[in-house]
Design an enzyme around this catalytic site. Sequence first.
Site, PDB file in Angstrom:
ATOM      1  N   GLY A  14     -12.202  29.229 -13.834  1.00  0.00           N
ATOM      2  CA  GLY A  14     -11.816  27.794 -13.547  1.00  0.00           C
ATOM      3  C   GLY A  14     -10.396  27.663 -14.021  1.00  0.00           C
ATOM      4  O   GLY A  14     -10.015  28.204 -15.472  1.00  0.00           O
ATOM      5  N   ARG A  28       7.772  36.375 -21.110  1.00  0.00           N
ATOM      6  CA  ARG A  28       8.761  36.421 -21.749  1.00  0.00           C
ATOM      7  C   ARG A  28       8.673  37.765 -22.839  1.00  0.00           C
ATOM      8  O   ARG A  28       9.436  38.435 -23.145  1.00  0.00           O
ATOM      9  CB  ARG A  28       9.104  35.279 -22.350  1.00  0.00           C
ATOM     10  CG  ARG A  28       9.571  34.084 -21.074  1.00  0.00           C
ATOM     11  CD  ARG A  28      10.906  33.641 -21.391  1.00  0.00           C
ATOM     12  NE  ARG A  28      11.341  32.865 -20.203  1.00  0.00           N
ATOM     13  CZ  ARG A  28      11.586  31.620 -20.030  1.00  0.00           C
ATOM     14  NH1 ARG A  28      11.640  30.787 -21.190  1.00  0.00           N
ATOM     15  NH2 ARG A  28      12.086  31.144 -19.041  1.00  0.00           N
ATOM     16  N   GLY A 107     -16.701  35.135 -16.903  1.00  0.00           N
ATOM     17  CA  GLY A 107     -16.733  35.747 -15.648  1.00  0.00           C
ATOM     18  C   GLY A 107     -15.815  36.625 -15.606  1.00  0.00           C
ATOM     19  O   GLY A 107     -15.931  37.940 -15.442  1.00  0.00           O
ATOM     20  N   ASP A 131     -14.215  25.111 -21.395  1.00  0.00           N
ATOM     21  CA  ASP A 131     -15.578  24.868 -21.852  1.00  0.00           C
ATOM     22  C   ASP A 131     -15.417  25.625 -23.475  1.00  0.00           C
ATOM     23  O   ASP A 131     -16.387  25.474 -24.129  1.00  0.00           O
ATOM     24  CB  ASP A 131     -16.541  25.960 -21.182  1.00  0.00           C
ATOM     25  CG  ASP A 131     -16.783  25.616 -19.700  1.00  0.00           C
ATOM     26  OD1 ASP A 131     -16.773  24.110 -19.569  1.00  0.00           O
ATOM     27  OD2 ASP A 131     -17.263  26.342 -18.766  1.00  0.00           O
ATOM     28  N   LYS A 217     -25.793  -4.229 -30.731  1.00  0.00           N
ATOM     29  CA  LYS A 217     -24.309  -3.574 -30.111  1.00  0.00           C
ATOM     30  C   LYS A 217     -24.096  -4.268 -28.922  1.00  0.00           C
ATOM     31  O   LYS A 217     -24.882  -4.680 -28.289  1.00  0.00           O
ATOM     32  CB  LYS A 217     -24.781  -2.138 -30.028  1.00  0.00           C
ATOM     33  CG  LYS A 217     -25.034  -1.388 -31.101  1.00  0.00           C
ATOM     34  CD  LYS A 217     -24.797  -0.001 -31.156  1.00  0.00           C
ATOM     35  CE  LYS A 217     -24.347   0.584 -32.255  1.00  0.00           C
ATOM     36  NZ  LYS A 217     -23.932   2.102 -32.302  1.00  0.00           N
TER      37      LYS A 217
HETATM   38  O1  F6P Z   1     -13.946  25.819 -16.209  1.00  0.00           O
HETATM   39  C1  F6P Z   1     -15.503  25.617 -16.617  1.00  0.00           C
HETATM   40  C2  F6P Z   1     -16.103  24.679 -15.871  1.00  0.00           C
HETATM   41  O2  F6P Z   1     -15.328  23.528 -16.035  1.00  0.00           O
HETATM   42  C3  F6P Z   1     -17.569  24.268 -16.312  1.00  0.00           C
HETATM   43  O3  F6P Z   1     -17.935  23.449 -17.224  1.00  0.00           O
HETATM   44  C4  F6P Z   1     -17.881  23.788 -14.764  1.00  0.00           C
HETATM   45  O4  F6P Z   1     -19.148  23.626 -14.611  1.00  0.00           O
HETATM   46  C5  F6P Z   1     -17.312  24.484 -13.590  1.00  0.00           C
HETATM   47  O5  F6P Z   1     -16.073  25.000 -14.452  1.00  0.00           O
HETATM   48  C6  F6P Z   1     -17.017  23.949 -12.454  1.00  0.00           C
HETATM   49  O6  F6P Z   1     -15.915  24.620 -11.973  1.00  0.00           O
HETATM   50  P1  F6P Z   1     -15.628  24.568 -10.007  1.00  0.00           P
HETATM   51  O7  F6P Z   1     -15.845  23.282  -9.685  1.00  0.00           O
HETATM   52  O8  F6P Z   1     -14.395  25.421 -10.198  1.00  0.00           O
HETATM   53  O9  F6P Z   1     -16.704  25.588  -9.843  1.00  0.00           O
END
Ligand code: F6P
Length: 326
Positions: A14, A28, A107, A131, A217
């Site tokens: 991600g 750089r 990953g 994350d 609240k």
């Molecule tokens: O980048 C990590 C993350 O944001 C997780 O929290 C989320 O579950 C996942 O990526 C979703 O990613 P994508 O939509 O790219 O599969």
Amino acid sequence: MVKINKIAVFTSGGDAPGMNACIRAVVRKALHNNIDVLGALRGYDGIINNDFIQLDKSSVGNIIQKGGTILKTARSIDFITVNGRRKAFDSIQKNNIDAIVAIGGDGTFSGAAIFTSEYGVPIIGIPGTIDNDLFGTDDSIGYDTALNTIVDAVDKIRDTANSHDRLFIVEVMGKDAGFIALRSGVAVGAEAVLVPETQTYIDHLLNKLGGDRRKSKSGSIVIVAEGDGYGGAYKVADAVKERYQHFDIRVSILGHVQRGGNPSAFDRVLASRLGAGALEALIEGRKGVMIGLVNKELVFTPFEKAVKHHKELNKQLLSLTEILAL
Ligand code: F6P
């Protein structure tokens, strides 16, 4: 000291704000040491498919402030296979690449660990994921920016929540980890925070929301991590509605807005330090490790440990959300 003439850098998994600042620092710092740099496009797939671009001083100009990644990113299916990794090694040899800098998350480093053990190619990993779930660094690149995006969005949600006396269940990212939910929950003054790490909270939440307390609240915010273990924000909202029919409840899923945007100052500095540090580490002969920042010091953690060694949520922050949501 190891003689390195050429490296490849890529982003994988991600995307996260600050990845570009990191690419810039890697390039750089490499050029500063007379090392040639190729950028592999779309993570491991770029290496497998021989999809490289030459990176020079100017190709990383004017990107420090940009979200996303100029190298694109992907979660490679081919690299999971023995054949895919063999192709990657062939490509590395063909292009005379001496070492690799991999910017990504769990990953990415799981793949790097296997590849290092199979072929011995020197790889240094840099934690780039919103994350923040990697062991061996206090913060990963993108986490701080994502938190600021959430705070900005939830502050806005709170305006409308207060106007209507509504309870908002806000879902944030975090499939397997609650770092985003917990920290943003403290920052927005959430009534409660639901994270994947603690499974027995729905009754606790219902009890918390009940009684006279909520009557006093107006708007309230509950933060739910997407992998909260109960089924996400809509399921949580259903459970609350079932118990408290008179509550006016709305759900807001923040989604991928959390992954975009200009990186914060914190993320730019973190990315610059880790990117330059990774290059120094390669020159010193390190490999098979993720570089991180712990207590403001650069540290190195073997890939397997960074991925598998469970990073714990801050228990003090967890209890603080309880105490402060009186
Ligand atoms: O980048 C990590 C993350 O944001 C997780 O929290 C989320 O579950 C996942 O990526 C979703 O990613 P994508 O939509 O790219 O599969």
